[in-house]
Design a protein around this motif. Sequence first.
Motif, mmCIF file in Angstrom:
data_model
loop_
_atom_site.group_PDB
_atom_site.id
_atom_site.type_symbol
_atom_site.label_atom_id
_atom_site.label_comp_id
_atom_site.label_asym_id
_atom_site.label_seq_id
_atom_site.Cartn_x
_atom_site.Cartn_y
_atom_site.Cartn_z
ATOM 1 N N THR A 318 15.562 -9.648 -14.522
ATOM 2 C CA THR A 318 14.258 -10.316 -14.432
ATOM 3 C C THR A 318 13.849 -10.670 -13.001
ATOM 4 O O THR A 318 12.671 -10.802 -12.717
ATOM 5 C CB THR A 318 14.251 -11.620 -15.259
ATOM 6 O OG1 THR A 318 15.406 -12.354 -14.904
ATOM 7 C CG2 THR A 318 14.248 -11.330 -16.741
ATOM 8 N N GLY A 319 14.808 -10.839 -12.106
ATOM 9 C CA GLY A 319 14.453 -11.239 -10.752
ATOM 10 C C GLY A 319 13.984 -12.689 -10.708
ATOM 11 O O GLY A 319 13.968 -13.391 -11.714
ATOM 12 N N ALA A 321 10.911 -15.352 -9.381
ATOM 13 C CA ALA A 321 9.500 -15.403 -8.983
ATOM 14 C C ALA A 321 9.384 -15.770 -7.505
ATOM 15 O O ALA A 321 10.107 -16.624 -7.004
ATOM 16 C CB ALA A 321 8.757 -16.426 -9.834
ATOM 17 N N ARG A 384 8.445 -10.329 -7.489
ATOM 18 C CA ARG A 384 9.743 -10.867 -7.863
ATOM 19 C C ARG A 384 10.807 -10.377 -6.888
ATOM 20 O O ARG A 384 10.694 -9.291 -6.309
ATOM 21 C CB ARG A 384 10.109 -10.485 -9.307
ATOM 22 C CG ARG A 384 9.090 -11.030 -10.305
ATOM 23 C CD ARG A 384 9.568 -10.943 -11.727
ATOM 24 N NE ARG A 384 10.505 -11.977 -12.135
ATOM 25 C CZ ARG A 384 10.169 -13.204 -12.497
ATOM 26 N NH1 ARG A 384 8.920 -13.586 -12.493
ATOM 27 N NH2 ARG A 384 11.089 -14.067 -12.866
ATOM 28 N N CYS A 385 11.811 -11.206 -6.727
ATOM 29 C CA CYS A 385 12.876 -10.933 -5.767
ATOM 30 C C CYS A 385 14.154 -10.564 -6.535
ATOM 31 O O CYS A 385 14.471 -11.197 -7.548
ATOM 32 C CB CYS A 385 13.086 -12.206 -4.958
ATOM 33 S SG CYS A 385 14.476 -12.146 -3.854
ATOM 34 N N TYR A 386 14.850 -9.531 -6.053
ATOM 35 C CA TYR A 386 16.079 -9.054 -6.704
ATOM 36 C C TYR A 386 17.170 -8.952 -5.644
ATOM 37 O O TYR A 386 16.883 -8.632 -4.492
ATOM 38 C CB TYR A 386 15.854 -7.659 -7.305
ATOM 39 C CG TYR A 386 14.798 -7.642 -8.385
ATOM 40 C CD1 TYR A 386 15.142 -7.724 -9.727
ATOM 41 C CD2 TYR A 386 13.440 -7.558 -8.055
ATOM 42 C CE1 TYR A 386 14.171 -7.724 -10.725
ATOM 43 C CE2 TYR A 386 12.467 -7.557 -9.039
ATOM 44 C CZ TYR A 386 12.842 -7.643 -10.372
ATOM 45 O OH TYR A 386 11.879 -7.649 -11.344
#
Length: 393
Positions: A318-319, A321, A384-386
Amino acid sequence: MIRATVKTLGSEIVPVASAAGRVTASPVHAGADTPRFPASAMDGYAVASHDLAVATLAAPVLLPLGPMVPAGTTPPPLARGTAVPIATGAPVPPGADAVVMRETATLYGDRVAICRPAAPGHNVRAIGEDCSTGSLVLAAGVRIPPDAVGVLTAFGIRHVGVRRQPCLALLATGSELGPGDERASGAELVDSNSPMIAACAAAAGLACTLVGRVADSPAALDAALATALAPGSGDIILSTGGVSVGRFDLVRDRLEALGASVLFHGIAMRPGKPLLFALLPDGRPYFGLPGTPLAALVAFRFFVAAALRQMLGLPPETGIAVHEHPAGRPGITLFLRGRRGRDSGKGLVVDTDLDQRSHILHSLLDADCWLRIDDSDAAAPVARCYPRELLLG
Ligand SMILES: Nc1nc2c(c(=O)[nH]1)N[C@H]1C(S)=C(S)[C@@H](COP(=O)(O)OP(=O)(O)OC[C@H]3O[C@@H](n4cnc5c(N)ncnc54)[C@H](O)[C@@H]3O)O[C@H]1N2
Ligand code: MOO
């Protein structure tokens, strides 16, 4: 599309000691109460709490001492009106219901003086306090972290049912690829995609068979694909290169000649636009990753990863926000190399002030995350950040 197409792999039973990094195929239940017996939480004296009800500093209670209870021994019941020295972790004798810490008692020969009451259960670890037999320890579809191996072992679990690990097979296409060492000469290019993808797979605990490098000719590609697609070669087959629109981009054509169904070819994203996804006649998934190393990496990190997660029965990634980020681009999903900043209070801030061109590799080393920015035309574009690394679980 990928999740709907790719099948979850079967399961196998493995000893807990080798279960780290594996994904549970079914819920894991405790095999034993933990603790299995009422255990002392301190080095001290096991007592019956009612014997200390009247203890005060001015008038301590003096209890005769019975034999010491070391850890790992089964003590006899506590004789009425006595105390026994007890070690941390040792079973509290029947008849005792509290342990007084050694430091708060005073020894007088074969008697101990205690100057305050102890509540029932004081310094006693109750049976099943940590977990009770049959209780749920891990749900299905959860990656087992290495430290959980100790927890499962303590909870009386000896074996766990886990998903079979997907094996990958990888083919590097491109007549420009040199002999495979760093000494590419002239217009040759070192194959950096193969070791990159194999290393990413290995870091996620997965084996990747390198089928080799293959020239951009139909005959060479057919021969290499025959090896790469042989039964048992891998659960998921990857190639890099040869999926764009050039004269030598033959992967789609040769796959279709072999009976594969191409489910998508070309995707509105940067980098990684020419990504191809197909199903082989035997149902195994095939990804034609773009040759450009950053594009191959993004396609692997997000799209192959989605397939691997599905094979392992894991939910989609989902990463996190992101609050502050550069503007997106209409009609395209962007994958940017980023550096995680502080949380602004409204969400994460990600710095993408790095060279984002797809042929530039060095900026990857300065990044610690990926920033995915959805199509800025979408009704609700999201960023989004992963993690930079592929983590399965
Ligand atoms: N006319 C167009 N040309 C290109 C388009 C397009 O839409 N129209 N798309 C570009 C994009 S985007 C990408 S990405 C590349 C992908 O092309 P291919 O997947 O066909 O890959 P190749 O052409 O074989 O190689 C591209 C690039 O990567 C280098 N390469 C290839 N394999 C490796 C490897 N194993 N290790 C390291 N580097 C590798 C190769 O030498 C090329 O420089 O197409 C654009 N073109
Ligand atoms: O996938 Mo390509 O790298 O977008 O340039």
